[in-house]
Design a protein around this motif. Structure first.
Motif, short mmCIF file in Angstrom:
data_model
loop_
_atom_site.label_atom_id
_atom_site.label_comp_id
_atom_site.label_asym_id
_atom_site.label_seq_id
_atom_site.Cartn_x
_atom_site.Cartn_y
_atom_site.Cartn_z
N UNK A 46 74.47 -39.62 6.26
CA UNK A 46 74.48 -38.35 5.47
C UNK A 46 75.57 -37.96 4.65
N UNK A 47 76.84 -38.15 5.29
CA UNK A 47 78.15 -37.87 4.67
C UNK A 47 78.21 -38.91 3.52
N UNK A 48 77.94 -40.17 3.57
CA UNK A 48 78.40 -41.04 2.35
C UNK A 48 77.37 -40.63 1.35
N UNK A 49 75.97 -40.24 1.56
CA UNK A 49 75.33 -40.12 0.27
C UNK A 49 75.75 -38.69 -0.27
N UNK A 50 76.07 -37.67 0.48
CA UNK A 50 76.60 -36.49 0.07
C UNK A 50 78.05 -36.82 -0.76
N UNK A 51 78.97 -37.62 -0.26
CA UNK A 51 80.05 -37.79 -1.22
C UNK A 51 79.84 -38.74 -2.36
N UNK A 52 78.79 -39.64 -2.27
CA UNK A 52 78.45 -40.18 -3.70
C UNK A 52 77.55 -39.49 -4.52
N UNK A 53 76.67 -38.57 -4.09
CA UNK A 53 75.98 -37.52 -5.05
C UNK A 53 76.95 -36.40 -5.76
N UNK A 54 77.82 -36.05 -5.01
CA UNK A 54 78.92 -35.14 -5.30
C UNK A 54 79.94 -35.95 -6.58
N UNK A 55 80.24 -36.97 -6.28
CA UNK A 55 80.94 -37.84 -7.09
C UNK A 55 80.26 -38.02 -8.55
N UNK A 56 79.01 -38.52 -8.48
CA UNK A 56 77.62 -38.70 -9.51
C UNK A 56 77.80 -37.44 -10.30
N UNK A 57 77.62 -36.29 -9.75
CA UNK A 57 77.41 -35.19 -10.17
C UNK A 57 78.48 -34.55 -11.08
N UNK A 58 80.00 -34.76 -10.64
CA UNK A 58 80.94 -34.21 -10.85
C UNK A 58 81.87 -34.96 -12.01
N UNK A 59 81.63 -36.27 -12.06
CA UNK A 59 82.66 -37.13 -12.68
C UNK A 59 81.62 -37.78 -13.95
N UNK A 60 82.33 -37.60 -15.17
CA UNK A 60 81.85 -37.83 -16.41
C UNK A 60 81.60 -39.38 -16.44
N UNK A 61 82.77 -40.06 -15.92
CA UNK A 61 82.60 -41.66 -15.86
C UNK A 61 81.42 -42.19 -15.21
N UNK A 62 80.87 -41.41 -14.44
CA UNK A 62 79.74 -41.88 -13.41
C UNK A 62 78.45 -41.46 -13.91
N UNK A 63 78.30 -40.66 -15.13
CA UNK A 63 77.24 -40.39 -15.76
C UNK A 63 76.39 -41.46 -15.77
N UNK A 64 75.04 -41.43 -15.45
CA UNK A 64 73.83 -42.34 -15.44
C UNK A 64 73.77 -43.21 -14.41
N UNK A 65 74.72 -43.08 -13.37
CA UNK A 65 74.79 -44.00 -12.01
C UNK A 65 73.78 -43.30 -11.11
N UNK A 66 73.32 -44.44 -10.39
CA UNK A 66 72.29 -44.10 -9.29
C UNK A 66 72.70 -44.41 -8.02
N UNK A 67 72.24 -43.97 -6.95
CA UNK A 67 72.52 -44.62 -5.59
C UNK A 67 71.06 -45.42 -5.40
N UNK A 68 71.21 -46.56 -5.49
CA UNK A 68 70.12 -47.50 -5.19
C UNK A 68 69.85 -47.68 -3.66
N UNK A 69 70.94 -47.67 -2.72
CA UNK A 69 70.72 -47.87 -1.28
C UNK A 69 71.80 -47.04 -0.74
N UNK A 70 71.60 -46.52 0.45
CA UNK A 70 72.70 -45.81 1.18
C UNK A 70 72.37 -46.07 2.84
N UNK A 71 73.30 -46.77 3.52
CA UNK A 71 72.75 -47.16 4.84
C UNK A 71 74.35 -47.23 5.73
N UNK A 72 74.29 -46.74 7.09
CA UNK A 72 75.30 -46.73 7.61
C UNK A 72 75.17 -48.15 8.66
N UNK A 73 76.55 -48.75 9.00
CA UNK A 73 76.40 -49.50 10.21
C UNK A 73 77.59 -49.04 11.13
#
Length: 86
Positions: A46-73
């Motif tokens: 959940x923390x990883x997904x939240x961090x990635x979503x926030x980065x995608x939402x707030x960084x112009x350089x990540x515009x158009x990026x998506x999260x294809x897979x998120x898992x924890x080990x």
């Protein structure tokens, strides 16, 4: 795999579970590997997904990026110390 960020051991006053970020790329795309300190796998994912979503939402350089897979080990504390010393 290349390290692109290291937060440290968490005692630096940073209020984040994130410790390290590594990247690797191939023909299928770019993968980010996030090392997160967490109580359990669900919370880490959940923390990883939240961090990635926030980065995608707030960084112009990540515009158009998506999260294809998120898992924890699970990584043991011994392995965390080895990775943290890199």
């Amino acid at each position: 795999m290349s390290e692109i960020l290291s937060i440290g051991d968490g005692r630096s006053g940073k209020d984040t579970p994130l410790r390290h970020v590594y990247s690797r790329g191939d023909d299928a795309g770019i993968s980010l590997v996030l090392y997160i300190h967490s109580e359990n796998l669900f919370q880490a994912e959940a923390s990883a997904r939240e961090l990635l979503e926030r980065a995608i939402d707030t960084s112009e350089s990540l515009t158009g990026w998506t999260i294809a897979h998120c898992a924890a080990d699970l990584i043991s504390q011994a392995m965390d110390r080895i990775i943290g010393s890199l």
